[in-house]
Scaffold this motif. Structure first.
Motif, PDB file in Angstrom:
ATOM      1  N   UNK A  75       0.807  -1.225   0.000  1.00  0.00           N
ATOM      2  CA  UNK A  75       0.000   0.000   0.000  1.00  0.00           C
ATOM      3  C   UNK A  75       0.841   1.275   0.000  1.00  0.00           C
ATOM      4  N   UNK A  76       2.009   1.259   0.663  1.00  0.00           N
ATOM      5  CA  UNK A  76       2.825   2.467   0.786  1.00  0.00           C
ATOM      6  C   UNK A  76       3.861   2.573  -0.327  1.00  0.00           C
ATOM      7  N   UNK A  77       4.473   1.444  -0.673  1.00  0.00           N
ATOM      8  CA  UNK A  77       5.565   1.463  -1.651  1.00  0.00           C
ATOM      9  C   UNK A  77       5.189   0.839  -2.986  1.00  0.00           C
ATOM     10  N   UNK A  78       3.930   0.451  -3.144  1.00  0.00           N
ATOM     11  CA  UNK A  78       3.419  -0.099  -4.404  1.00  0.00           C
ATOM     12  C   UNK A  78       4.138  -1.383  -4.834  1.00  0.00           C
ATOM     13  N   UNK A 110      12.033   2.176   8.920  1.00  0.00           N
ATOM     14  CA  UNK A 110      10.920   1.775   8.054  1.00  0.00           C
ATOM     15  C   UNK A 110       9.919   2.913   7.874  1.00  0.00           C
ATOM     16  N   UNK A 111       9.722   3.712   8.914  1.00  0.00           N
ATOM     17  CA  UNK A 111       8.786   4.834   8.809  1.00  0.00           C
ATOM     18  C   UNK A 111       9.279   5.896   7.834  1.00  0.00           C
ATOM     19  N   UNK A 112      10.596   5.906   7.557  1.00  0.00           N
ATOM     20  CA  UNK A 112      11.179   6.922   6.688  1.00  0.00           C
ATOM     21  C   UNK A 112      11.513   6.405   5.297  1.00  0.00           C
ATOM     22  N   UNK A 113      11.420   5.109   5.064  1.00  0.00           N
ATOM     23  CA  UNK A 113      11.861   4.515   3.803  1.00  0.00           C
ATOM     24  C   UNK A 113      11.057   5.072   2.625  1.00  0.00           C
ATOM     25  N   UNK A 114      11.738   5.252   1.486  1.00  0.00           N
ATOM     26  CA  UNK A 114      11.089   5.847   0.318  1.00  0.00           C
ATOM     27  C   UNK A 114      11.150   4.973  -0.932  1.00  0.00           C
ATOM     28  N   UNK A 115      12.150   4.116  -1.053  1.00  0.00           N
ATOM     29  CA  UNK A 115      12.343   3.361  -2.283  1.00  0.00           C
ATOM     30  C   UNK A 115      12.305   1.866  -2.030  1.00  0.00           C
ATOM     31  N   UNK A 116      12.120   1.113  -3.120  1.00  0.00           N
ATOM     32  CA  UNK A 116      12.142  -0.343  -3.030  1.00  0.00           C
ATOM     33  C   UNK A 116      13.497  -0.823  -2.524  1.00  0.00           C
ATOM     34  N   UNK A 117      14.567  -0.227  -3.028  1.00  0.00           N
ATOM     35  CA  UNK A 117      15.906  -0.650  -2.636  1.00  0.00           C
ATOM     36  C   UNK A 117      16.131  -0.480  -1.146  1.00  0.00           C
ATOM     37  N   UNK A 118      15.700   0.664  -0.615  1.00  0.00           N
ATOM     38  CA  UNK A 118      15.843   0.893   0.822  1.00  0.00           C
ATOM     39  C   UNK A 118      15.056  -0.141   1.627  1.00  0.00           C
ATOM     40  N   UNK A 119      13.869  -0.487   1.142  1.00  0.00           N
ATOM     41  CA  UNK A 119      13.041  -1.458   1.862  1.00  0.00           C
ATOM     42  C   UNK A 119      13.666  -2.853   1.789  1.00  0.00           C
TER      43      UNK A 119
END
Length: 428
Positions: A270-273, A324-333
């Motif tokens: 839902x957040x990172x698609x 995790x609350x600040x993550x923005x990209x797929x790579x970071x996740x």
């Protein structure tokens, strides 16, 4: 009457059979609770409720309700398992309950919110009760100084099972929620059930029940004997100050861990698609580090002590949820997933080890039942908080950040646990 000390006659085949159950049940926790069914329920089954976090709220409340049932049943069935020496039979029954209800999830389609939650709830109850009965065998299989190693091997082998079940489900899930693929997607639930059943067969065949049925006092019925035993155990907890403190700490920090597990795929979707195919790949990666972490920290716990090992994992978790609350990209996740997997496997393996070391001989089923009660109550508040924060704020980022409060509070309580004193109390 105090039972005689065990001779630990378990051979390699039986130890392997015990580990096989972790290998088997990981398919359910990975695919149904985390990766496939949870996202399917929110995106397809409850899609008409998806606005404003309503679908997420319904899912997390349903999950918490099933945990409440397990919390009530665990001490009663744990005491029954000890009194009648039927841990193995109850293990088989709870597994079959989970397997059958998991397979029936195939018939849950769009709009079947009630059926979807009931079947999932029953399957989850069977899954968690099975974990209780299987874990209760740990005390009978190896001496205390080897429990960390065996528990770590079990968790590590479990993550191998998670990897394999993800690989088997990938062809059914990879095309996602397009209309033409929904039947195939639902078949992944059947694949999960079959995997669980087949992989658990060695456990059913070779894990032995060494406990002996206890005789009842004259004039006491089974129910009165069980309730009397439970009251005595609750009263005896006053003697086990470190076990009691550990239960409180475990209640707090496991609440957050359970919530992160249940919410991780939903957050990514839902957040990172993340697509269903992305989720499979993500959890394949995390299963590897979780398996390595569980085996590695199982060995570490035998060297530095379970309390120190758990403390390390809790510090890791605080940093993980903030990131995790600040993550923005797929790579970071993906990178966070690598660390989260290691923290998860490590904490789970060592937490089971510590309860084994704090458990008096002859009361394994009952004490592991209470351990499950704490764990299941720990799976009630966290998911509710996560769902409500999501609904109130409209953002899962705030929801995942709220879990840091649980980790910090749990760590603060846990720092007062004395491992040597707890082991000595169990051996008296």
């Amino acid at each position: 009457m105090k039972p005689p000390p065990p001779s630990f006659p378990a051979g390699r085949r039986e130890l392997w059979a015990w580990c096989c159950y972790d290998f088997a049940n990981s398919s359910f926790s990975t695919l149904i609770v985390t990766v496939a069914y949870s996202v399917y329920f929110i995106q397809i089954v409850a899609t008409d409720l998806s606005s404003g976090g309503t679908a997420e709220r319904l899912w997390f409340w349903g999950y918490s309700a099933s945990m409440l049932v397990v919390a009530v049943l665990s001490p009663i069935l744990g005491a029954l398992a000890d009194a009648r020496a039927i841990k193995r039979q109850l293990l088989i029954f709870s597994t079959l309950l989970c397997v059958v209800c998991t397979a029936l999830l195939f018939f849950v389609v769009k709009g079947d919110t009630g059926l979807g939650l009931v079947l999932f709830g029953l399957a989850n109850i069977g899954f968690d009760l099975g974990f209780v009965f299987c874990s209760a065998f740990l005390v009978e299989l190896v001496p205390a100084q080897q429990m960390g190693r065996l528990s770590g091997y079990g968790w590590g082998f479990g993550y191998v099972g998670g990897l394999l079940s993800l690989a088997l489900a990938y062809p059914f899930i990879k095309e996602g929620f397009v209309e033409a693929n929904l039947t195939s997607y639902r078949l992944s639930f059947v694949v999960t059930a079959v995997f669980f059943l087949v992989a658990a067969l060695p456990t059913f065949a070779w894990l032995q029940e060494r406990a002996k049925p206890r005789g009842f006092a004259p004039g006491l019925t089974l129910w009165r004997e069980l309730t009397t035993q439970l009251r005595e155990t609750i009263g005896e907890l006053a003697r086990y100050r470190d076990l009691r403190r550990y239960f409180v700490a475990y209640l707090i920090y496991t609440d957050a861990i359970n919530t992160v597990i249940v919410a991780s795929a939903i957050f990514a979707n839902k957040v990172l698609d993340f697509t269903p195919g992305d989720l499979i790949i993500y959890f394949l990666v995390t299963q590897i580090t979780a398996g390595l972490g569980s085996v590695g920290f199982g060995l570490v716990a035998d060297r530095i002590g379970a309390v120190r090992a758990i403390t390390i994992t809790l510090v890791m978790w605080v940093g993980l949820v903030v990131a995790a609350a600040l993550v923005q990209t797929h790579t970071q996740f993906y990178l966070l997933g690598l660390v989260a997997g290691a923290a998860l496997g490590s904490n789970q393996a060592v937490s089971r080890t510590l309860i084994g070391r704090f458990t008096p001989l002859g009361r394994q089923g009952e004490f592991f039942g209470f351990f499950s009660v704490v764990g299941k109550f720990a799976a009630i508040m966290g998911p509710i908080v996560y769902g409500e924060v999501t609904a109130w704020t409209g953002s899962q980022r705030w929801a995942v950040l709220s879990m840091a409060v649980f980790f910090v509070a749990g760590l603060a309580v846990f720092l007062g646990v004395d491992e040597r004193r707890g082991i000595a109390a169990a051996q008296e």
